[in-house]
Design a protein around this motif. Structure first.
Motif, PDB file in Angstrom:
ATOM      1  N   ILE A   2       1.307  -7.964  15.841  1.00 16.02           N
ATOM      2  CA  ILE A   2       0.592  -6.686  15.872  1.00 16.02           C
ATOM      3  C   ILE A   2      -0.891  -6.916  15.631  1.00 16.02           C
ATOM      4  O   ILE A   2      -1.748  -6.325  16.300  1.00 16.02           O
ATOM      5  CB  ILE A   2       1.170  -5.712  14.826  1.00 16.02           C
ATOM      6  N   GLU A   3      -1.201  -7.804  14.682  1.00 15.39           N
ATOM      7  CA  GLU A   3      -2.601  -8.107  14.387  1.00 15.39           C
ATOM      8  C   GLU A   3      -3.289  -8.729  15.587  1.00 15.39           C
ATOM      9  O   GLU A   3      -4.456  -8.463  15.859  1.00 15.39           O
ATOM     10  CB  GLU A   3      -2.676  -9.058  13.178  1.00 15.39           C
ATOM     11  N   GLU A   4      -2.552  -9.544  16.315  1.00 14.81           N
ATOM     12  CA  GLU A   4      -3.117 -10.230  17.479  1.00 14.81           C
ATOM     13  C   GLU A   4      -3.542  -9.254  18.561  1.00 14.81           C
ATOM     14  O   GLU A   4      -4.544  -9.454  19.250  1.00 14.81           O
ATOM     15  CB  GLU A   4      -2.078 -11.211  18.037  1.00 14.81           C
ATOM     16  N   PHE A   5      -2.779  -8.157  18.714  1.00 10.61           N
ATOM     17  CA  PHE A   5      -3.022  -7.224  19.811  1.00 10.61           C
ATOM     18  C   PHE A   5      -3.595  -5.874  19.366  1.00 10.61           C
ATOM     19  O   PHE A   5      -3.785  -4.994  20.212  1.00 10.61           O
ATOM     20  CB  PHE A   5      -1.717  -6.956  20.569  1.00 10.61           C
ATOM     21  N   LYS A   6      -3.864  -5.700  18.097  1.00 14.62           N
ATOM     22  CA  LYS A   6      -4.206  -4.369  17.583  1.00 14.62           C
ATOM     23  C   LYS A   6      -5.425  -3.751  18.261  1.00 14.62           C
ATOM     24  O   LYS A   6      -5.511  -2.523  18.399  1.00 14.62           O
ATOM     25  CB  LYS A   6      -4.406  -4.418  16.074  1.00 14.62           C
ATOM     26  N   ASP A   7      -6.361  -4.580  18.718  1.00 15.50           N
ATOM     27  CA  ASP A   7      -7.590  -4.055  19.320  1.00 15.50           C
ATOM     28  C   ASP A   7      -7.396  -3.653  20.785  1.00 15.50           C
ATOM     29  O   ASP A   7      -8.277  -3.010  21.371  1.00 15.50           O
ATOM     30  CB  ASP A   7      -8.715  -5.090  19.224  1.00 15.50           C
ATOM     31  N   ILE A   8      -6.267  -4.052  21.382  1.00 18.01           N
ATOM     32  CA  ILE A   8      -6.055  -3.739  22.807  1.00 18.01           C
ATOM     33  C   ILE A   8      -4.758  -2.961  23.022  1.00 18.01           C
ATOM     34  O   ILE A   8      -4.231  -2.930  24.134  1.00 18.01           O
ATOM     35  CB  ILE A   8      -6.062  -5.021  23.671  1.00 18.01           C
ATOM     36  N   MET A   9      -4.254  -2.336  21.983  1.00 17.39           N
ATOM     37  CA  MET A   9      -3.054  -1.514  22.111  1.00 17.39           C
ATOM     38  C   MET A   9      -3.419  -0.115  22.570  1.00 17.39           C
ATOM     39  O   MET A   9      -4.428   0.450  22.140  1.00 17.39           O
ATOM     40  CB  MET A   9      -2.311  -1.429  20.775  1.00 17.39           C
ATOM     41  N   LEU A  10      -2.624   0.454  23.446  1.00 15.36           N
ATOM     42  CA  LEU A  10      -2.841   1.821  23.905  1.00 15.36           C
ATOM     43  C   LEU A  10      -2.450   2.790  22.795  1.00 15.36           C
ATOM     44  O   LEU A  10      -1.535   2.536  22.013  1.00 15.36           O
ATOM     45  CB  LEU A  10      -2.012   2.112  25.149  1.00 15.36           C
ATOM     46  N   SER A  11      -3.121   3.920  22.763  1.00 17.96           N
ATOM     47  CA  SER A  11      -2.789   4.944  21.778  1.00 17.96           C
ATOM     48  C   SER A  11      -1.511   5.667  22.200  1.00 17.96           C
ATOM     49  O   SER A  11      -1.095   5.616  23.363  1.00 17.96           O
ATOM     50  CB  SER A  11      -3.927   5.953  21.659  1.00 17.96           C
TER      51      SER A  11
END
Length: 253
Positions: A2-11
């Motif tokens: 989750i930390e790896e992708f948190k900045d590019i996750m869709l809302s």
């Protein structure tokens, strides 16, 4: 992860996220009678990434890349891929793979110790370690991983059948991937080098499983499958698409 992708996750307000969530909710509600489905806290994450990929962790965290959303032509194809990933989690494939890997590591370590005890030469021990590592990777790890993928395809197909999904779309997805690879002229990785079956073999395997999945779907009082069969439509389209470059070359002569 989750930390790896948190900045590019869709809302959660994004329509693509909501589309995936609806499908996961349908798969859960349609299979709540199965051990592990209802007890697992499934959490959806959609990641802005062009890779055609998805995964479900043992704790129920589901990650879907937007590249997969673009590659799947309809909700039926996407449902199967999500069902496949959920099947990995339900079957505890990660733990199973780790268990087998640890056993093989121990077995090869013992073998290496025996070799070194018989012939205590460092160079021989290093060579033996390399040979054992290579054998483990290509004769055990990767074939076993491909077996788990086939098992997840079978169980995933059952999950989507109970959700009244058009199970025929499952093999169409992998046939699409095979055609895309052909058109891109990328050299495919030989199956024996891969952790996954080839697209062609995967589609063939699913085609063999589809008749039984259709029976399961019918037993759940699902609506009749639409006509025509999407596999027949795809085969015709693919044939025309693959012949198009040849026709273009012929026309230019």
């Amino acid at each position: 992860m989750i930390e790896e992708f948190k900045d590019i996750m869709l809302s959660k307000e994004d329509s693509r996220y909501q589309h995936v969530q609806r499908i996961v909710d349908l798969l859960i509600s349609s299979n709540s009678d199965l051990p592990g489905v209802f007890e697992t806290e499934w959490v959806v994450h959609v990641v802005e990434n062009p890779d055609i990929n998805a995964c479900a962790l043992p704790n129920g965290q589901i990650f879907v890349f937007t590249g997969l959303l673009e590659a799947a032509l309809d909700a039926h194809q996407l449902s199967f891929i999500l069902g496949h990933e959920m099947a990995h989690a339900l079957l505890e494939h990660t733990a199973e793979m780790n268990s087998v890997s640890h056993f093989l590591d121990f077995f090869f370590l013992v073998s290496l110790v025996i070799i070194w005890a018989i012939c205590p030469v460092d160079s021989l021990a290093i060579m033996g370690q390399w040979i054992q590592s290579t054998l483990k990777k290509y004769m055990f790890d990767r074939p076993y991983s491909r077996t788990l993928e086939a098992e997840a395809d079978q169980v995933g197909l059952q999950l989507v059948a109970k959700a009244c999904v058009d199970v025929r779309a499952s093999s169409v997805f992998w046939k699409q991937m095979e055609v895309l690879g052909t058109l891109s002229k990328d050299t495919p990785i030989p199956e024996w080098l891969s952790t996954h079956p080839s697209h062609e073999n995967r589609a063939d395997h699913l085609d063999r499983l589809i008749p039984e999945a259709i029976k399961l779907r019918e037993s759940c009082n699902c609506p009749a499958l639409p006509f025509p069969d999407p596999r027949e439509v795809f085969n015709l389209t693919a044939k025309q698409l693959l012949q198009a470059p040849e026709n273009a070359i012929t026309a230019n002569k």
